[in-house]
Structures are given as C-alpha cells and as structure tokens.
Design an enzyme around this catalytic site. Structure first.
Site, PDB file in Angstrom:
ATOM      1  N   ASN A  75       4.295   7.468   3.728  1.00  6.94           N
ATOM      2  CA  ASN A  75       4.749   8.727   3.133  1.00  6.94           C
ATOM      3  C   ASN A  75       4.381   9.865   4.095  1.00  6.94           C
ATOM      4  OD1 ASN A  75       5.050  11.085   1.672  1.00  6.94           O
ATOM      5  ND2 ASN A  75       4.025  10.320  -0.168  1.00  6.94           N
TER       6      ASN A  75
ATOM      7  N   CYS B  15       5.857  17.732  -0.538  1.00  7.40           N
ATOM      8  CA  CYS B  15       6.887  16.731  -0.194  1.00  7.40           C
ATOM      9  C   CYS B  15       8.303  17.265  -0.412  1.00  7.40           C
ATOM     10  CB  CYS B  15       6.680  15.456  -1.001  1.00  7.40           C
ATOM     11  SG  CYS B  15       5.035  14.772  -0.776  1.00  7.40           S
TER      12      CYS B  15
ATOM     13  N   HIS C  69      12.877  10.725  -1.178  1.00  3.62           N
ATOM     14  CA  HIS C  69      11.521  10.880  -0.640  1.00  3.62           C
ATOM     15  C   HIS C  69      10.865   9.494  -0.597  1.00  3.62           C
ATOM     16  CE1 HIS C  69       7.514  12.088   0.064  1.00  3.62           C
ATOM     17  NE2 HIS C  69       7.104  12.117  -1.185  1.00  3.62           N
TER      18      HIS C  69
HETATM   19  O1  UT7 Z   1       4.413  12.048  -2.389  1.00  4.91           O
HETATM   20  C1  UT7 Z   1       3.510  12.309  -3.423  1.00  4.91           C
HETATM   21  C2  UT7 Z   1       2.145  11.739  -3.096  1.00  4.91           C
HETATM   22  N1  UT7 Z   1       2.072  10.332  -3.423  1.00  4.91           N
HETATM   23  C3  UT7 Z   1       1.513   9.916  -4.554  1.00  4.91           C
HETATM   24  O2  UT7 Z   1       1.054  10.704  -5.342  1.00  4.91           O
HETATM   25  C4  UT7 Z   1       1.450   8.427  -4.798  1.00  4.91           C
HETATM   26  C5  UT7 Z   1       2.078   8.015  -6.118  1.00  4.91           C
HETATM   27  N2  UT7 Z   1       1.396   6.854  -6.681  1.00  4.91           N
HETATM   28  C6  UT7 Z   1       1.498   5.623  -6.127  1.00  4.91           C
HETATM   29  O3  UT7 Z   1       2.222   5.417  -5.160  1.00  4.91           O
HETATM   30  C7  UT7 Z   1       0.693   4.495  -6.763  1.00  4.91           C
HETATM   31  O4  UT7 Z   1       0.185   4.946  -8.010  1.00  4.91           O
HETATM   32  C8  UT7 Z   1      -0.483   4.030  -5.848  1.00  4.91           C
HETATM   33  C9  UT7 Z   1       0.060   3.243  -4.672  1.00  4.91           C
HETATM   34  C10 UT7 Z   1      -1.299   5.211  -5.378  1.00  4.91           C
HETATM   35  C11 UT7 Z   1      -1.406   3.092  -6.638  1.00  4.91           C
HETATM   36  O5  UT7 Z   1      -0.656   1.983  -7.146  1.00  4.91           O
HETATM   37  P1  UT7 Z   1      -0.833   1.546  -8.670  1.00  4.91           P
HETATM   38  O6  UT7 Z   1      -0.028   0.351  -8.871  1.00  4.91           O
HETATM   39  O7  UT7 Z   1      -0.540   2.757  -9.522  1.00  4.91           O
HETATM   40  O8  UT7 Z   1      -2.350   1.131  -8.714  1.00  4.91           O
HETATM   41  P2  UT7 Z   1      -3.516   1.732  -9.639  1.00  4.91           P
HETATM   42  O9  UT7 Z   1      -3.852   3.120  -9.258  1.00  4.91           O
HETATM   43  O10 UT7 Z   1      -3.156   1.449 -11.062  1.00  4.91           O
HETATM   44  O11 UT7 Z   1      -4.729   0.804  -9.213  1.00  4.91           O
HETATM   45  C12 UT7 Z   1      -4.754  -0.603  -9.503  1.00  4.91           C
HETATM   46  C13 UT7 Z   1      -6.021  -1.178  -8.904  1.00  4.91           C
HETATM   47  C14 UT7 Z   1      -7.259  -0.379  -9.228  1.00  4.91           C
HETATM   48  O12 UT7 Z   1      -8.312  -1.278  -9.445  1.00  4.91           O
HETATM   49  P3  UT7 Z   1      -8.805  -1.628 -10.943  1.00  4.91           P
HETATM   50  O13 UT7 Z   1      -9.186  -0.311 -11.556  1.00  4.91           O
HETATM   51  O14 UT7 Z   1      -7.607  -2.257 -11.608  1.00  4.91           O
HETATM   52  O15 UT7 Z   1      -9.926  -2.572 -10.717  1.00  4.91           O
HETATM   53  C15 UT7 Z   1      -7.532   0.381  -7.960  1.00  4.91           C
HETATM   54  O16 UT7 Z   1      -8.899   0.704  -7.781  1.00  4.91           O
HETATM   55  O17 UT7 Z   1      -5.918  -1.195  -7.477  1.00  4.91           O
HETATM   56  C16 UT7 Z   1      -7.085  -0.593  -6.905  1.00  4.91           C
HETATM   57  N3  UT7 Z   1      -6.721   0.024  -5.645  1.00  4.91           N
HETATM   58  C17 UT7 Z   1      -6.683  -0.652  -4.484  1.00  4.91           C
HETATM   59  N4  UT7 Z   1      -6.942  -1.937  -4.184  1.00  4.91           N
HETATM   60  C18 UT7 Z   1      -6.797  -2.312  -2.895  1.00  4.91           C
HETATM   61  C19 UT7 Z   1      -6.339   1.316  -5.415  1.00  4.91           C
HETATM   62  N5  UT7 Z   1      -6.066   1.493  -4.103  1.00  4.91           N
HETATM   63  C20 UT7 Z   1      -6.282   0.288  -3.504  1.00  4.91           C
HETATM   64  C21 UT7 Z   1      -6.150  -0.172  -2.177  1.00  4.91           C
HETATM   65  N6  UT7 Z   1      -6.417  -1.471  -1.925  1.00  4.91           N
HETATM   66  N7  UT7 Z   1      -5.761   0.644  -1.179  1.00  4.91           N
END
Ligand code: UT7
Length: 329
Positions: free
Chosen positions: A286, A116, A256
């Site tokens: 992204n 990125c 970004h």
């Molecule tokens: O440019 C660099 C590349 N980009 C990245 O590396 C992304 C950076 N990270 C992020 O943008 C965020 O961490 C995410 C959008 C990926 C995830 O958001 P979050 O608020 O950190 O969610 P989380 O990973 O803490 O997950 C919360 C819950 C989980 O369920 P449980 O364990 O609480 O039951 C996930 O399994 O949300 C669940 N989850 C989803 N639910 C519905 C994860 N992805 C999804 C989804 N739809 N697509």
C-alpha cells in the site's frame, strides 16, 4: 455561467524506488510470516526509497515520464498539485520542491493532504482548475515515502506499506483527445480521524524527545475497523461512478491497493468478478496516495485499457476521506 471545459488525461508516469523489501525481510524484524502476509493482504514485496531519496525525488521521476507521454514542456505547466502525507518537509510543500526541480517556472504549486485519497483529490483539483478555465496544463501526483514513518516493531502496520509515486498530466480534452474525466467525487468523515493516524509532529503533539520515544511519529491504524469501512465504501464508490452506464462499457476498475481481500470483498459485494479489476499490491504494498496512479500507469503499459472504455478510480483513507473518478479512455 461559462460552459465547463472537458478535461483529459494526456500522460501518466510511475516510479517505484529501488530497495525491494520482501515478506521474508519482515520475518527477520517482527513475529510474522510470508504466508500470513500473503493470505491476509496479498502483498509479497514492497519498495522502499533509498537513504538519499525523499518524496520529491520519487515525484520527479514519475512527473518526467508523464510529461514526456503528454508531450508537455515543464514551462507550459500552470499548476502542480501533489497528494502526499509524507512530504520531504512540513514546510515548504513537496510541490514547490518539484516545481524547482522540473524548472516549471510558470506553475503554481501546492500539496493536498487527504492520505490515500491524495491522488484523487489532486486530480479533482486539477480538473476543476481546467474545467473553470483557470489553467490549461496541470501536473497531478500521488507520492509517498511511508517507510520513514513505519514502526518496524509493530507487525500490524509495518508490513502493509511501501514507497512510490504516480503522476498524470491534465489538459483540455479537445487538445489531448484521451482520458476524458466524466465524473469526480470527494467525501470525508473526520469522526473517524483516529482509524489511521500519526499523532506526533504537528501542532497538537509537537516533536519532542518524549513524543519520539513514544513513537508518536509512526503510522498507527485500527486495521479491522478500516477493513469494515473500506469494503462498503469501495463497493459504494464503484457503484456510484458507474451509475447510468451499461456494464459492457466498463474497461477497468483501478482501486486503491489497500488489501487484496478488501478489493475482492468489495467486488463480490457488487456481484462482479475480478476480471475487470486491476491489482498490483503483490509488488508494491500500500503506497497510499501513489497506489491509484501507479496502478493506472501499469495497466496502460500492459494494454489492459481499451480506447473508448470506461475506467473507474476509487480510493479512501485517513481522515476518513474518500474519492472516485470516472474516465473514458
Ligand atoms: O489505506 C488505508 C490504510 N490501511 C489499513 O488501514 C489496513 C486495513 N486493514 C487491513 O488490511 C487488515 O485489517 C490487516 C491486514 C491490517 C489485518 O488483517 P485482519 O485479517 O483484519 O487481521 P486481524 O487484525 O483481525 O488480526 C488477526 C490476528 C491477530 O492475532 P490474534 O489476536 O487473533 O491472536 C493479530 O495479532 O493476526 C495477528 N497479526 C499478525 N500475525 C502475523 C496482525 N498482524 C500480523 C502479522 N503477522 N503481520
């Protein structure tokens, strides 16, 4: 030591491919919802390349636009640098393909691999060539076809990414009188190599029936860890780029487009408001190396950048890598 040539951005271009993928399209593929994606990321839709388009095709469209704005003929280019993690082929480079398509017969060409941070790495490289008197016209791009490397069964990654390309033409500032590059910085911490990675297809895990069956060629990420790193790094980079300048001089921050919440948290950490921050993640997701040049071009088109004001670019990504640039528009 010879004095440094001040470098300006003479033209910009952007290209978003035609296939629109909405959050509702992903509801049919994985266990997710439009509401979750909008709330957690700010993304509403993203673009995917058509079946017959690869990264160099997206580059060609963005490059032509940037060259036209800069009034530069491809034959005048001394160098083409593409930042991408999804080149058409592992060999040769996307830049070489673009060089041929443009008829840039006097240009050298190479890709940079900084995920990125790819566009800011290409920009830093092009700026350095011109500043050192080694080139006069450099075309730099950030471009991706990430859709080809998404595991459409992994809801934690597939909803985040899109395809696109952004370009800029650099030349001595005294010739173009626009977009003077005042500061650039690049950094890396390879200890975090597995925060975001694609294991398969390289020399460590060469492509094989087994590696493909395991899905090693897909992008995997540790989203929560990236989130934490990203907020601090984005805030620090913006602060570093603006240091010593009066806040009233700031026109726009073009970060970004990683996640609306990451951008807002970084801006909040600085104690700033979002008024001077450009966000278009809702439309494109992204697009990795392409987010900053696509957003910058769109901000210019919308008249969001006043002549004479400062513009800050910041990015970070797999590697880990990061970069910042300060421009006086
Ligand atoms: O440019 C660099 C590349 N980009 C990245 O590396 C992304 C950076 N990270 C992020 O943008 C965020 O961490 C995410 C959008 C990926 C995830 O958001 P979050 O608020 O950190 O969610 P989380 O990973 O803490 O997950 C919360 C819950 C989980 O369920 P449980 O364990 O609480 O039951 C996930 O399994 O949300 C669940 N989850 C989803 N639910 C519905 C994860 N992805 C999804 C989804 N739809 N697509």
């Amino acid at each position: 030591m010879a004095s440094r040539v001040a470098v300006g951005i003479a033209g910009t271009g952007s290209f978003a491919p035609p296939v629109v993928m909405t959050n509702h399209d992903f509801e049919k593929l994985v266990d997710t919802s439009d509401e979750w994606i909008v709330q957690r990321t700010g993304i509403r839709e993203r673009r995917f390349a058509a079946a017959d388009q690869a990264t160099s095709d997206l580059c060609l469209q963005a490059a032509r636009q940037a060259l036209a704005m800069a009034k530069v003929d491809p034959k005048e280019l001394d160098l083409i640098v593409v930042g991408t993690l999804t080149p058409d082929y592992l060999l040769p480079s996307c830049s070489a393909l673009l060089q041929a398509r443009l008829g840039a017969v006097n240009a050298g060409a190479f890709d940079v691999s900084a995920a990125c941070t790819g566009f800011l790495t290409a920009l830093h490289t092009g700026e350095s060539f011109i500043a050192a008197g080694r080139a006069k016209r450099v075309l730099v791009l950030g471009a991706e076809c990430l859709s080809r490397f998404l595991d459409m069964q992994d809801r934690t990654s597939c909803i985040l990414f899109g395809d696109g390309a952004g370009a800029a033409v650099l030349m001595p500032h005294e010739e173009c009188k626009s977009g003077e590059i005042l500061r650039t910085t690049l950094g890396a911490d390879g200890q975090g190599f597995d925060f975001i990675h694609m294991r398969g297809g390289g020399s460590k895990v060469p492509p094989s029936a087994e590696s493909v069956a395991r899905g090693d060629h897909f992008i995997r990420l540790r989203g929560r860890e990236v989130f934490r790193f990203a907020v601090t790094k984005m805030a620090d980079l913006i602060g570093e780029m603006c240091e010593g300048y009066d806040p009233s001089e700031l026109g726009l921050v073009v970060p970004h487009q990683v996640n609306q919440r990451i951008i807002e948290a970084a801006v909040d950490r600085l104690g700033w408001s979002m008024d001077k921050v450009f966000v278009n993640i809702d439309k494109y997701g992204n697009t990795s190396a392409a987010t900053v040049p696509m957003a910058f071009h769109e901000a210019l088109e919308q008249g969001r950048i006043e002549k004479g004001k400062l513009v800050v670019f910041v990015a970070f990504g797999a590697g880990l890598t990061w970069g910042g640039t300060l421009v006086r528009w």
